[in-house]
Write a protein that holds these residues in place. Structure first.
Motif, short mmCIF file in Angstrom:
data_model
loop_
_atom_site.label_atom_id
_atom_site.label_comp_id
_atom_site.label_asym_id
_atom_site.label_seq_id
_atom_site.Cartn_x
_atom_site.Cartn_y
_atom_site.Cartn_z
N PHE A 89 39.54 35.36 35.35
CA PHE A 89 40.25 36.69 35.00
C PHE A 89 40.85 37.01 36.34
O PHE A 89 40.26 37.30 37.31
N ALA A 90 42.43 36.59 36.27
CA ALA A 90 43.30 36.88 37.39
C ALA A 90 43.48 38.44 37.53
O ALA A 90 44.23 39.03 36.79
N LYS A 91 42.58 38.98 38.19
CA LYS A 91 42.33 40.54 38.43
C LYS A 91 43.58 41.20 39.31
O LYS A 91 43.48 40.93 40.32
N ASN A 92 44.60 41.85 38.74
CA ASN A 92 45.38 42.33 39.40
C ASN A 92 45.18 43.86 39.82
O ASN A 92 43.92 44.52 38.91
N HIS A 93 45.50 44.49 40.54
CA HIS A 93 45.37 45.79 41.16
C HIS A 93 45.94 46.94 40.31
O HIS A 93 46.76 46.80 39.71
N LYS A 94 44.99 48.13 39.69
CA LYS A 94 45.45 49.21 38.92
C LYS A 94 46.00 48.77 37.85
O LYS A 94 47.26 49.27 37.55
N VAL A 95 45.53 47.99 37.12
CA VAL A 95 46.02 47.79 35.80
C VAL A 95 44.66 47.82 34.54
O VAL A 95 44.96 47.78 33.49
N GLY A 96 43.71 48.54 35.05
CA GLY A 96 42.41 48.56 34.21
C GLY A 96 41.50 47.66 34.04
O GLY A 96 40.66 47.17 33.40
N GLY A 97 41.48 46.82 35.35
CA GLY A 97 40.94 45.53 35.45
C GLY A 97 39.50 45.78 35.66
O GLY A 97 38.51 45.03 35.08
N ASP A 98 38.96 46.89 36.30
CA ASP A 98 37.56 47.06 36.36
C ASP A 98 36.96 47.17 35.12
O ASP A 98 35.92 46.98 34.84
N THR A 99 37.46 47.87 34.18
CA THR A 99 37.01 48.15 32.83
C THR A 99 36.71 46.72 32.10
O THR A 99 35.79 46.52 31.65
N VAL A 100 37.72 46.13 32.15
CA VAL A 100 37.74 44.60 31.44
C VAL A 100 36.58 43.75 32.32
O VAL A 100 35.70 43.13 31.82
N ARG A 101 36.44 43.98 33.64
CA ARG A 101 35.40 43.17 34.39
C ARG A 101 34.33 43.62 34.10
O ARG A 101 33.28 42.53 34.17
N THR A 102 33.76 44.83 33.72
CA THR A 102 32.36 45.00 33.44
C THR A 102 32.06 44.26 32.00
O THR A 102 30.85 44.19 31.92
N ILE A 103 32.97 44.40 31.22
CA ILE A 103 32.59 43.74 30.06
C ILE A 103 32.34 42.18 30.18
O ILE A 103 31.32 41.87 29.91
N PHE A 104 32.99 41.55 31.18
CA PHE A 104 32.74 40.00 31.45
C PHE A 104 31.72 40.15 32.31
O PHE A 104 30.77 39.00 32.05
N ASP A 105 31.39 41.18 33.20
CA ASP A 105 29.91 41.17 33.87
C ASP A 105 28.88 40.94 32.84
O ASP A 105 28.00 40.17 32.88
N ASN A 230 56.31 45.29 43.74
CA ASN A 230 55.70 44.55 42.57
C ASN A 230 54.45 43.75 42.96
O ASN A 230 54.27 42.61 43.21
N ALA A 231 53.27 44.82 43.31
CA ALA A 231 51.98 44.09 43.52
C ALA A 231 51.52 43.24 42.54
O ALA A 231 50.95 42.20 42.99
N MET A 232 51.90 43.24 41.41
CA MET A 232 51.13 42.42 40.50
C MET A 232 51.80 40.97 40.61
O MET A 232 51.03 39.88 40.49
N SER A 233 53.19 40.89 41.01
CA SER A 233 53.49 39.56 41.21
C SER A 233 52.66 38.82 42.57
O SER A 233 52.54 37.71 42.39
N ALA A 234 52.59 39.59 43.36
CA ALA A 234 51.75 39.26 44.50
C ALA A 234 50.43 38.63 44.28
O ALA A 234 50.11 37.71 44.63
N ASP A 235 49.50 39.33 43.30
CA ASP A 235 48.37 39.01 42.98
C ASP A 235 48.43 37.78 42.06
O ASP A 235 47.37 37.12 42.22
N LEU A 236 49.33 37.54 41.39
CA LEU A 236 49.73 36.43 40.50
C LEU A 236 50.07 35.45 41.56
O LEU A 236 50.56 34.20 40.64
#
Length: 250
Positions: A89-105, A230-236
C-alpha cells in the motif's frame, strides 16, 4: 369521642382505597378486552387479505403461458474474487490512508501475516528514505514479508526486492484542491508560512504567490517531503526536481 371519629375516618379511607382499586381493575379489564377484540379483528382482516392475494397470484400464474422454453434473463451469480494476502500500500499523506491502513492491519493480524514494520515502531521511521534496510525490522527467519502499509516513498525496484512477486500494489489519489485544504489544516501551514489573518482566506493569499511561501521540498520525516508542491507525486517517487520542468512544459 375523638377516638371514635379517628376510627371512622380511617375506615372511610380504607373503603375509598378499595373502591378505587376495584374500579381501576374494572377499567383495565374492559380496556384489555377491547384491545384483544380489536387485535383479533385486525388479524382476521390480515388473514383475509393474505388469502385474497394468494388466490390472485395463483390464478395469475395459472393463466400465463409456460416460460420453460424461454431463455432465462435473470442475472447470474455475483462475481467472486480471490483473496490476495500480499499487499503493498503506497501510502500518500492526507488522502484517507490511515483509515484504509487500519483495515489492512486487521486483515493481516487475523491471518498472522508478516508486516514491514519501522524500527522503534515509529510510523514515519521509513519515510522518506525509500525503504533503507536500517529503517525497518527484518522478517521472521525463513519467512517473507506479506504487507507494507506505512508511509514510504515509492520506488519500484526497491519494493520488488523486498516483497514477493505476487504482491498487489495499491495507492490512493485525492483531488488536488481537497488535498491542499487537508494538508493546510493538518500541518498548520498558515502559521508555518507566517500568513497573517485578514479578510481574505489564507489559502487564497498563498495561492496568489505560492513560491513566496513554499520555496522547496525536503521537510523531514514527520511531515510530507513536499508540503504544497504536489506532495502525492513526491510520495509516489517522482523526483521533486521534475516538477518545475513539468510546470514549464504545461
Amino acid at each position: 369521642m375523638l377516638g371514635h371519629s379517628r376510627r371512622t375516618f380511617v375506615a372511610l379511607l380504607i373503603i375509598t382505597a378499595v373502591s378505587t382499586l376495584l374500579y381501576s381493575r374494572t377499567l383495565f379489564t374492559r380496556h384489555h378486552d377491547r384491545n384483544h377484540s380489536l387485535t383479533r379483528r385486525l388479524m382476521g382482516v390480515v388473514r383475509e387479505n393474505q388469502s385474497s392475494l394468494l388466490n390472485q397470484s395463483q390464478s395469475s400464474t395459472s393463466s400465463q403461458p409456460s416460460t420453460s422454453s424461454q431463455p432465462n434473463t435473470s442475472p447470474g451469480p455475483w462475481p467472486t474474487c480471490t483473496e490476495r494476502r500480499r499487499l503493498a500500500f503506497a501510502k500518500n499523506h492526507k488522502v484517507g490512508g490511515d483509515t484504509v491502513r487500519t483495515i489492512f492491519d486487521r486483515f493481516g493480524y487475523v491471518r498472522k501475516l508478516n508486516f514491514i514494520l519501522p524500527r522503534s515502531l515509529v510510523v514515519s521511521k521509513m519515510y522518506p528514505y525509500q525503504l533503507h534496510p536500517k529503517s525497518y525490522l527484518p522478517p521472521p527467519r525463513n519467512q517473507a514479508f506479506d504487507l507494507l502499509v506505512y508511509h514510504t516513498v515509492y520506488e519500484r525496484a526497491r519494493y520488488r526486492e523486498i516483497l514477493p512477486k505476487d504482491t498487489v500494489y495499491l495507492t490512493i489519489i485525492r483531488e488536488p484542491l481537497s488535498h491542499l485544504k487537508s494538508t493546510w489544516n493538518y500541518y498548520k501551514l498558515q502559521k508555518r508560512f507566517h500568513i497573517e489573518d485578514n479578510r481574505e482566506d489564507p489559502i487564497l493569499t498563498f495561492l496568489a504567490n505560492p513560491g513566496k511561501y513554499d520555496k522547496r521540498c525536503g521537510h523531514g520525516r514527520h511531515v510530507p517531503y513536499c508540503l504544497t508542491q504536489n506532495a502525492m507525486s513526491a510520495d509516489l517517487g517522482f523526483p521533486p526536481r521534475n516538477k518545475q520542468a513539468g510546470r514549464a512544459r504545461m
